[in-house]
Design a protein around this motif. Structure first.
Motif: not given
Length: 269
Positions: A103-122
């Motif tokens: 369960x916590x691994x799946x949550x971290x997977x989602x959080x990391x995905x959100x970060x990757x959506x914005x990383x190129x523009x950062x």
């Protein structure tokens, strides 16, 4: 675990080790989905087949790894891997405890995905386009970023690539340095798992688990061979994707996969 299951896990390892989606998370989910009992040998197998993935990088970039005149290349990798070695040893038991809870691994997977959506523009203005221009200080800092991957689901590749971009590397250079850094990191982890770590249930070393039965040793060898072949393909594919599309496709994938896995393991505890 039978041979077909071992090959499936090895394919997952080869596909995901060098892309920013967390190979550990995917192997755990694959094992759970196919009902593979998580005994000491399975835990060892999931770590030790990283050796095959290591060889993929060494083969693809053999000119850099075997150019012994480039002492700075080896120095940068040696210093960058130190934080992960120290913290990995200190938190080994805690990491194992988290691996048993998807369960916590799946949550971290989602959080990391959100970060990757914005990383190129950062990071708009990269200044380092070649590995030769990465300073020792930058390499060590990237090594510290890599330690974020000790939380399963984070992705070693994602953490080190983001660290590289934060240090001014282009996304292609950050990805390649992440590949290079994976070699000493995973070689150390595999060596520790095979020769130094005593597994909790069996109280055996990794090499003792491998030699416990002919099937264990055969699955280890087949798994590494499969992981190597698939990783070679995955590395080339990943570089092509980030050059053309950046990291957003991987971000969307992580979010979708994380949500589906969160639902699955919530309904099937």
């Amino acid at each position: 675990m039978d041979y077909i299951q071992a090959v499936l896990i090895a394919i997952v390892e080869g596909l995901t080790e060098y892309v920013p989606v967390s190979s550990t998370a995917h192997m755990i989910f694959t094992s759970s989905f196919f009902g593979i009992q998580e005994d000491d040998f399975v835990k060892l197998f999931q770590v030790s087949i990283q050796f095959g993935a290591i060889l993929a990088v060494v083969v693809l970039y053999w000119r850099k790894f075997f150019d012994f005149k480039r002492i700075h290349f080896y120095l940068k990798l040696a210093l960058a891997v130190i934080p992960a070695l120290v913290l990995g040893k200190l938190f080994d038991d805690k990491i194992d405890a988290v691996l048993g809870n998807p369960i916590p691994i799946a949550i971290v997977l989602i959080i990391g995905g959100v970060v990757l959506l914005f990383i190129d523009g950062r990071f708009h203005h990269p200044t380092v386009a070649n590995e030769e221009d990465i300073t020792v200080k930058k390499a060590f800092t990237i090594g510290i970023w890599q330690c974020l991957a000790m939380m399963p689901g984070t992705s070693r590749s994602a953490a080190s690539i983001i660290g590289g971009m934060q240090q001014g590397l282009t996304r292609e250079t950050a990805a390649e340095f992440s590949f290079f850094l994976a070699v000493p990191t995973m070689l150390a982890v595999t060596t520790y798992s095979l020769f130094l770590k005593t597994y909790e249930v069996s109280q055996l070393k990794g090499y003792e688990l491998l030699t416990q039965s002919p099937d264990n040793l055969k699955m280890f060898l087949i798994g590494n061979a499969v992981a190597f072949i698939v990783a070679v393909i995955a590395i080339k594919f990943f570089i092509g994707i980030i050059k053309k599309y950046g990291f957003k496709p991987w971000g969307y994938y992580r979010i979708i996969a994380g949500v589906l896995l969160l639902i699955y393991f919530t309904l099937n505890p």
